[in-house]
Design an enzyme around this catalytic site. Sequence first.
Site, PDB file in Angstrom:
ATOM      1  N   GLU A   1      15.004  -4.726   1.366  1.00 53.56           N
ATOM      2  CA  GLU A   1      15.777  -3.798   0.541  1.00 53.56           C
ATOM      3  C   GLU A   1      16.727  -2.941   1.364  1.00 53.56           C
ATOM      4  OE1 GLU A   1      12.639  -4.473   0.117  1.00 53.56           O
ATOM      5  OE2 GLU A   1      12.404  -5.085  -1.965  1.00 53.56           O
TER       6      GLU A   1
ATOM      7  N   HIS B   1       4.890  -1.530  -9.865  1.00 55.49           N
ATOM      8  CA  HIS B   1       6.048  -2.134 -10.531  1.00 55.49           C
ATOM      9  C   HIS B   1       6.474  -1.365 -11.779  1.00 55.49           C
ATOM     10  CE1 HIS B   1       4.869  -5.700  -8.185  1.00 55.49           C
ATOM     11  NE2 HIS B   1       6.032  -6.241  -8.487  1.00 55.49           N
TER      12      HIS B   1
END
Lengths: 330, 364
Positions: free
Chosen positions: A66, A135
């Site tokens: 990321e 998540h």
Amino acid sequence: MTSATTTAKTTYREALREALRESLRSDDRVFLMGEDVGRYGGCFGVSLGLLEEFGPERVRDTPLSESAFVGSGIGAALAGMRPIVEIMTVNFSLLALDQILNNAATLLHMSGGQLAVPLVIRMTTGAGRQLAAQHSHSLEGWYAHIPGVRVLAPATLEDARHMLAPALADPDPVLIFEHGSLYNVSGELDPRTAPADLDHAAIRRTGTDITLVTYGGSLPKTLAAADELAVDGISAEVIDLRTLRPLDTGALADSVARTHRAVVVDEAWRTGSLAAEVSARIAEDSFYDLDAPVERVCSAEVPMPYARRLEEAALPQTADVVAAARRAVD
Amino acid sequence: MTVARTTRTRNTPTATKPAKPAKKGTRTKKSAKNRTPAPTADTGRRRDLLEGMLRIRRFEERCVELYSATKIRGFVHLYIGEEAVAVGVNEALTAEDAVVSTYREHGHALARGITAEAVMAEMYGRTTGCSGGRGGSMHLFDASRRFYGGNAIVAGGLPLAAGLALADRMRGQNHVTCCFFGDGAFAEGEFHETANLAALWNLPLLLVCENNRYAMGTALERHQAQTDLALRAASYGMVAWSVDGMDVEAVEQASRRAVEGIRAGTGPHFLELRTYRFRAHSMYDPDRYRDKAEIESWKSRDPIGLLVDRMRENGDPVDREFARIERRITAEIDDAVEAAEQAPEEPVETLLRHVTSAPSEAVT
């Protein structure tokens, strides 16, 4: 799917995809990069088919890095490209938080106005699909804390379709939060082609007795609450913030001046949330218009559990919004 | 000069001592004269390298004085001892190439051609500074020179540099992006993420590790499990060399080779430049973690002294040149300080400028 010229049945996912397709077609500087955006078709299927149409240079699969691919998006923006970076979920975006906060949001200022970062970062947010604590969180409010970025939360098909173009036209970094529970929402897409207004909140339902303020994945629940309240003769106005930074505080004040009551619905944790900011703004700007304390409906202060019953209990539900509104009106 | 393809050298010297022993018996002026070698084509080039290094050295020595006089503030990280790296690497780059730097970047900025006046004004926090006074010592920028800072997060500039390189390639420009970082960056994930991405995508990226042996106050062998940094970079499938970072000509040559390779399309290259900072990590640092003998040992290989010795050996009129360069640089820095002293401070009314590209931020 072709560009809508007449009202067409579509989904939130398809509306996002059509926006991406339009941007890739209309500007050579635009490219999409992120985890699984190419061959896989996007972690949530948003970019399905775009690799075949635009090729691997412009629909670029990245390693699960990321920080590197968000930072690369910033560098590419500095060098004249218009990158759209997709991160699977907001939880993962924390691995790139250094790049987003210390570079994307900061370079323009630190460089004395020399280095603008015209970058768009899209990511999923929110709970409701039993994906547990890593998540499912709603951290867009944290990003709305940062000067130098624009934070968007499309809640409708129209915004999913029409927010991307103005986001790309913005010379500064724009973060777009797509709530995971919205991807399958379907409906008739308004055939208008005008870009969405990124500076103003939208009144999704007019009302006279109370203002329900929300955004993103909580909009459908809040509209359902307004329907229930209407049955009891309570006329609720529903404001969709759409843009979490900069906040359209004028829209809040105008609405509260009419309704004199407010409930803020936010899927994030209550403590230190965007709902806290909105409540404070209403207290600062509209104190003498209020006939009742501002109510907040937020997630329980717990990492999101997997078990369905517990997850549902942790999240703001329509019944919670209805109950809060009744408390304010009583 | 030691330019070794690390993948081939098993016994790269551990960097607890200077990469190369100090030269003993440096030739005296007299014996150099006795040899009377003719000045070569290198004469002018070496003079330029010398001037580049001396400008950085004298600029920073002035910064020390100004810091002590409380004229400049904040964190100030000095580059003294490492000048050969900035000057040598920059020689291999063109004006169209991009540079990403760290918080120890006065040397990179000056070598890139940002004027002493613009850098000094930035240290003063004045509007005439190269970042308009918003950045300070750690955040120097110049978009017109493709100088992208000025990043104070260790390894934070690496992903950015990969993106600049990616964009240049996507736009069909045969430019190189050069990213400076220290040995401390090897402990950050961002180095490894970027090395992987750059090698995977064959990006035109020059990764320049200034190995000055310390990550803030922690010695290399105390912060890295494997101290052979070029070996680790090579494991990503990129060309990686270790170079004597005190020898400006060695740095220049290695950089040229790397840049040529990158322009030829062979993907990212890594240079480990073994160098040393003669001063503490920052002006706040009492420097208790290094012993004097180590510092003195490295000072005996001062990059400026090494080049002067070589010029003498070459028969260059270095002493006369040196004095001339000194005068020019002193005047330049005097002017820079004077200009910074006179430069306007930004009024607080424009505090919110440059938060977004709009004239001022809507949030109040």
